[in-house]
Design an enzyme around this catalytic site. Structure first.
Site, PDB file in Angstrom:
ATOM      1  N   ASP A  14      -4.074  21.045 -21.601  1.00 35.67           N
ATOM      2  CA  ASP A  14      -3.494  19.722 -21.530  1.00 35.67           C
ATOM      3  C   ASP A  14      -2.687  19.383 -20.212  1.00 35.67           C
ATOM      4  O   ASP A  14      -1.833  20.088 -19.807  1.00 35.67           O
ATOM      5  CB  ASP A  14      -2.775  19.744 -22.858  1.00 35.67           C
ATOM      6  CG  ASP A  14      -2.341  18.197 -23.210  1.00 35.67           C
ATOM      7  OD1 ASP A  14      -2.491  17.381 -22.543  1.00 35.67           O
ATOM      8  OD2 ASP A  14      -2.199  18.013 -24.363  1.00 35.67           O
ATOM      9  N   HIS A  16      -1.193  16.269 -19.507  1.00 34.12           N
ATOM     10  CA  HIS A  16      -0.476  15.080 -19.766  1.00 34.12           C
ATOM     11  C   HIS A  16       1.009  15.330 -19.320  1.00 34.12           C
ATOM     12  O   HIS A  16       1.561  16.149 -20.102  1.00 34.12           O
ATOM     13  CB  HIS A  16      -0.630  14.487 -21.334  1.00 34.12           C
ATOM     14  CG  HIS A  16      -2.188  13.856 -21.577  1.00 34.12           C
ATOM     15  ND1 HIS A  16      -2.882  14.787 -22.015  1.00 34.12           N
ATOM     16  CD2 HIS A  16      -2.528  12.635 -21.318  1.00 34.12           C
ATOM     17  CE1 HIS A  16      -4.114  13.872 -22.222  1.00 34.12           C
ATOM     18  NE2 HIS A  16      -3.729  12.600 -21.782  1.00 34.12           N
TER      19      HIS A  16
HETATM   20  C1  B12 Z   1      -2.103   8.787 -18.769  1.00 32.04           C
HETATM   21  C2  B12 Z   1      -3.011   9.448 -19.781  1.00 32.04           C
HETATM   22  C3  B12 Z   1      -3.800  10.397 -19.426  1.00 32.04           C
HETATM   23  C4  B12 Z   1      -3.850  10.690 -17.961  1.00 32.04           C
HETATM   24  C5  B12 Z   1      -2.769  12.037 -17.569  1.00 32.04           C
HETATM   25  C6  B12 Z   1      -2.288  11.931 -16.355  1.00 32.04           C
HETATM   26  C7  B12 Z   1      -1.095  13.061 -16.216  1.00 32.04           C
HETATM   27  N1  B12 Z   1      -1.114  14.115 -15.600  1.00 32.04           N
HETATM   28  O1  B12 Z   1      -0.235  12.825 -16.980  1.00 32.04           O
HETATM   29  C8  B12 Z   1      -5.302  11.324 -17.393  1.00 32.04           C
HETATM   30  C9  B12 Z   1      -6.075  10.327 -16.970  1.00 32.04           C
HETATM   31  C10 B12 Z   1      -5.221  12.701 -16.788  1.00 32.04           C
HETATM   32  C11 B12 Z   1      -5.643  11.555 -19.066  1.00 32.04           C
HETATM   33  C12 B12 Z   1      -6.620  12.708 -19.226  1.00 32.04           C
HETATM   34  C13 B12 Z   1      -6.809  12.857 -20.728  1.00 32.04           C
HETATM   35  N2  B12 Z   1      -6.724  12.286 -21.792  1.00 32.04           N
HETATM   36 CO1  B12 Z   1      -5.188  10.943 -21.855  1.00 32.04          CO
HETATM   37  N3  B12 Z   1      -3.866   9.844 -21.879  1.00 32.04           N
HETATM   38  C14 B12 Z   1      -2.974   9.101 -21.139  1.00 32.04           C
HETATM   39  C15 B12 Z   1      -2.227   8.036 -21.821  1.00 32.04           C
HETATM   40  C16 B12 Z   1      -2.698   6.840 -21.456  1.00 32.04           C
HETATM   41  C17 B12 Z   1      -0.768   7.872 -21.714  1.00 32.04           C
HETATM   42  C18 B12 Z   1       0.051   9.407 -21.775  1.00 32.04           C
HETATM   43  C19 B12 Z   1       1.340   9.174 -21.395  1.00 32.04           C
HETATM   44  O2  B12 Z   1       1.862   9.475 -20.313  1.00 32.04           O
HETATM   45  N4  B12 Z   1       2.404   8.764 -22.219  1.00 32.04           N
HETATM   46  C20 B12 Z   1       3.714   8.419 -22.210  1.00 32.04           C
HETATM   47  C21 B12 Z   1       4.540   9.672 -22.371  1.00 32.04           C
HETATM   48  C22 B12 Z   1       6.248   9.263 -22.328  1.00 32.04           C
HETATM   49  O3  B12 Z   1       4.303   9.606 -24.051  1.00 32.04           O
HETATM   50  P1  B12 Z   1       3.697  10.999 -24.678  1.00 32.04           P
HETATM   51  O4  B12 Z   1       3.023  11.733 -23.599  1.00 32.04           O
HETATM   52  O5  B12 Z   1       3.121  10.517 -25.947  1.00 32.04           O
HETATM   53  O6  B12 Z   1       5.096  12.075 -24.898  1.00 32.04           O
HETATM   54  C23 B12 Z   1       5.946  11.365 -25.680  1.00 32.04           C
HETATM   55  C24 B12 Z   1       5.746  11.871 -27.191  1.00 32.04           C
HETATM   56  O7  B12 Z   1       4.625  12.112 -27.578  1.00 32.04           O
HETATM   57  C25 B12 Z   1       6.791  13.002 -27.797  1.00 32.04           C
HETATM   58  N5  B12 Z   1       6.488  14.231 -27.673  1.00 32.04           N
HETATM   59  C26 B12 Z   1       5.581  14.929 -27.036  1.00 32.04           C
HETATM   60  N6  B12 Z   1       5.667  16.081 -27.114  1.00 32.04           N
HETATM   61  C27 B12 Z   1       6.696  16.479 -28.036  1.00 32.04           C
HETATM   62  C28 B12 Z   1       7.012  17.535 -28.298  1.00 32.04           C
HETATM   63  C29 B12 Z   1       8.213  17.759 -29.058  1.00 32.04           C
HETATM   64  C30 B12 Z   1       8.801  19.000 -29.821  1.00 32.04           C
HETATM   65  C31 B12 Z   1       8.768  16.454 -29.516  1.00 32.04           C
HETATM   66  C32 B12 Z   1      10.094  16.363 -30.277  1.00 32.04           C
HETATM   67  C33 B12 Z   1       8.312  15.259 -28.978  1.00 32.04           C
HETATM   68  C34 B12 Z   1       7.144  15.420 -28.203  1.00 32.04           C
HETATM   69  O8  B12 Z   1       8.111  12.704 -26.666  1.00 32.04           O
HETATM   70  C35 B12 Z   1       7.287  12.205 -25.458  1.00 32.04           C
HETATM   71  C36 B12 Z   1       8.308  11.533 -24.571  1.00 32.04           C
HETATM   72  O9  B12 Z   1       8.788  10.215 -25.277  1.00 32.04           O
HETATM   73  C37 B12 Z   1      -2.505   8.231 -23.429  1.00 32.04           C
HETATM   74  C38 B12 Z   1      -2.706   7.251 -24.383  1.00 32.04           C
HETATM   75  C39 B12 Z   1      -1.028   7.026 -24.655  1.00 32.04           C
HETATM   76  N7  B12 Z   1      -0.548   5.489 -24.961  1.00 32.04           N
HETATM   77  O10 B12 Z   1      -0.127   7.697 -25.127  1.00 32.04           O
HETATM   78  C40 B12 Z   1      -3.741   9.003 -23.265  1.00 32.04           C
HETATM   79  C41 B12 Z   1      -4.168  10.133 -24.405  1.00 32.04           C
HETATM   80  C42 B12 Z   1      -3.356  10.940 -24.667  1.00 32.04           C
HETATM   81  N8  B12 Z   1      -5.235  10.774 -23.719  1.00 32.04           N
HETATM   82  C43 B12 Z   1      -6.292  11.256 -24.528  1.00 32.04           C
HETATM   83  C44 B12 Z   1      -7.480  11.939 -24.091  1.00 32.04           C
HETATM   84  C45 B12 Z   1      -8.375  12.133 -25.199  1.00 32.04           C
HETATM   85  C46 B12 Z   1      -7.488  12.609 -22.817  1.00 32.04           C
HETATM   86  C47 B12 Z   1      -8.732  13.320 -22.391  1.00 32.04           C
HETATM   87  C48 B12 Z   1      -9.153  14.463 -23.229  1.00 32.04           C
HETATM   88  C49 B12 Z   1      -9.775  12.261 -22.162  1.00 32.04           C
HETATM   89  C50 B12 Z   1     -11.068  12.873 -21.500  1.00 32.04           C
HETATM   90  N9  B12 Z   1     -12.251  12.859 -22.448  1.00 32.04           N
HETATM   91  O11 B12 Z   1     -11.163  13.317 -20.607  1.00 32.04           O
HETATM   92  C51 B12 Z   1      -8.140  13.760 -21.034  1.00 32.04           C
HETATM   93  C52 B12 Z   1      -7.605  15.152 -20.996  1.00 32.04           C
HETATM   94  C53 B12 Z   1      -7.159  15.886 -19.705  1.00 32.04           C
HETATM   95  C54 B12 Z   1      -6.428  17.260 -20.179  1.00 32.04           C
HETATM   96  N10 B12 Z   1      -7.077  18.213 -19.708  1.00 32.04           N
HETATM   97  O12 B12 Z   1      -5.210  17.148 -20.506  1.00 32.04           O
HETATM   98  C55 B12 Z   1      -6.027  10.797 -25.802  1.00 32.04           C
HETATM   99  C56 B12 Z   1      -5.665  11.671 -26.767  1.00 32.04           C
HETATM  100  C57 B12 Z   1      -6.384  11.499 -28.201  1.00 32.04           C
HETATM  101  C58 B12 Z   1      -5.832  12.312 -29.449  1.00 32.04           C
HETATM  102  N11 B12 Z   1      -4.680  13.310 -29.158  1.00 32.04           N
HETATM  103  O13 B12 Z   1      -6.203  12.261 -30.353  1.00 32.04           O
HETATM  104  C59 B12 Z   1      -4.955   9.585 -25.554  1.00 32.04           C
HETATM  105  C60 B12 Z   1      -3.999   9.439 -26.831  1.00 32.04           C
HETATM  106  C61 B12 Z   1      -5.623   8.249 -25.394  1.00 32.04           C
HETATM  107  C62 B12 Z   1      -6.362   7.733 -26.725  1.00 32.04           C
HETATM  108  N12 B12 Z   1      -5.755   6.913 -27.089  1.00 32.04           N
HETATM  109  O14 B12 Z   1      -7.448   8.422 -27.008  1.00 32.04           O
HETATM  110  N13 B12 Z   1      -4.972  11.105 -19.961  1.00 32.04           N
END
Ligand code: B12
Length: 147
Positions: A14, A16
């Site tokens: 992953d 992200h």
């Molecule tokens: C940007 C993004 C990408 C970028 C990432 C760039 C980078 N290097 O960061 C790129 C384009 C590369 C990408 C690729 C992929 N992505 Co993407 N991506 C996103 C997107 C739009 C935003 C992620 C983000 O930055 N969020 C902002 C941060 C602040 O939030 P967060 O990551 O969720 O983290 C917060 C919380 O989750 C929480 N949290 C996280 N971990 C933990 C752990 C603990 C203990 C705690 C308490 C809290 C916590 O706290 C964090 C901070 O607030 C999301 C959609 C979304 N809106 O989330 C999809 C998403 C995560 N991606 C998704 C997918 C499917 C993929 C790919 C598999 C797509 C593909 N077919 O190729 C690939 C995977 C590549 C890989 N090997 O990882 C899906 C995941 C689906 C799922 N899990 O069911 C999402 C949700 C989009 C969707 N709606 O379908 N992605």
């Protein structure tokens, strides 16, 4: 409270990275010593880092939908390698699709994670829970990480 060390990282293949940076900042600001392994972290890399630093906590993130596979067996691997008392939290988009959160939480708790969080979690509440869990763990309370 004595400073607690935590290992932070995004598991599996992953990549992200944004949430990971936010978690590093939030937990550091809250007073934890954060060892951030970044993205694409294997189970053994978390464990190596925890052993090396004497970490009390491992924080696992999974965002890309393969969390169930990547996170499976982690608790057992920790125990196998001598980490019997480490607190493990997991959070993010842990499964694909719209599985009800109660089911997701139950699934990961069954795998041995102490607490399970969805992406919309309030990180301040996580910090409060973590301080409580560390306190209980230090007192030897059986209800946390009884592995
Ligand atoms: C940007 C993004 C990408 C970028 C990432 C760039 C980078 N290097 O960061 C790129 C384009 C590369 C990408 C690729 C992929 N992505 Co993407 N991506 C996103 C997107 C739009 C935003 C992620 C983000 O930055 N969020 C902002 C941060 C602040 O939030 P967060 O990551 O969720 O983290 C917060 C919380 O989750 C929480 N949290 C996280 N971990 C933990 C752990 C603990 C203990 C705690 C308490 C809290 C916590 O706290 C964090 C901070 O607030 C999301 C959609 C979304 N809106 O989330 C999809 C998403 C995560 N991606 C998704 C997918 C499917 C993929 C790919 C598999 C797509 C593909 N077919 O190729 C690939 C995977 C590549 C890989 N090997 O990882 C899906 C995941 C689906 C799922 N899990 O069911 C999402 C949700 C989009 C969707 N709606 O379908 N992605």
């Amino acid at each position: 409270m004595k400073t607690a060390t935590m290992i932070l990282g995004v598991i599996g293949s992953d990549c992200h990275a944004v949430g990971n940076k936010i978690l590093e900042r939030v937990f550091s600001d809250a007073g934890f010593k954060v060892i951030n392994l970044g993205v694409m972290v294997s189970q053994d890399e978390y464990i190596d880092a925890a052993i090396e630093t004497g970490a009390e906590v491992i924080m696992v993130s999974s965002l890309y939908g393969h969390g169930e596979i990547d996170c499976q067996g982690f608790r057992e691997r920790c125990v196998e390698r001598g980490l019997h008392r480490v607190i493990i939290y997991v959070g993010g988009n842990l499964v694909i699709g719209k599985t009800p959160r109660e089911q997701v939480i139950a699934k990961f708790e069954q795998m041995g994670y102490d607490r399970v969080f969805m992406p919309d979690v309030d990180l301040e509440s996580v910090i409060e829970l973590l301080r409580e869990d560390i306190k209980k763990q230090r007192l030897g309370n059986e209800s946390i990480s009884k592995y």
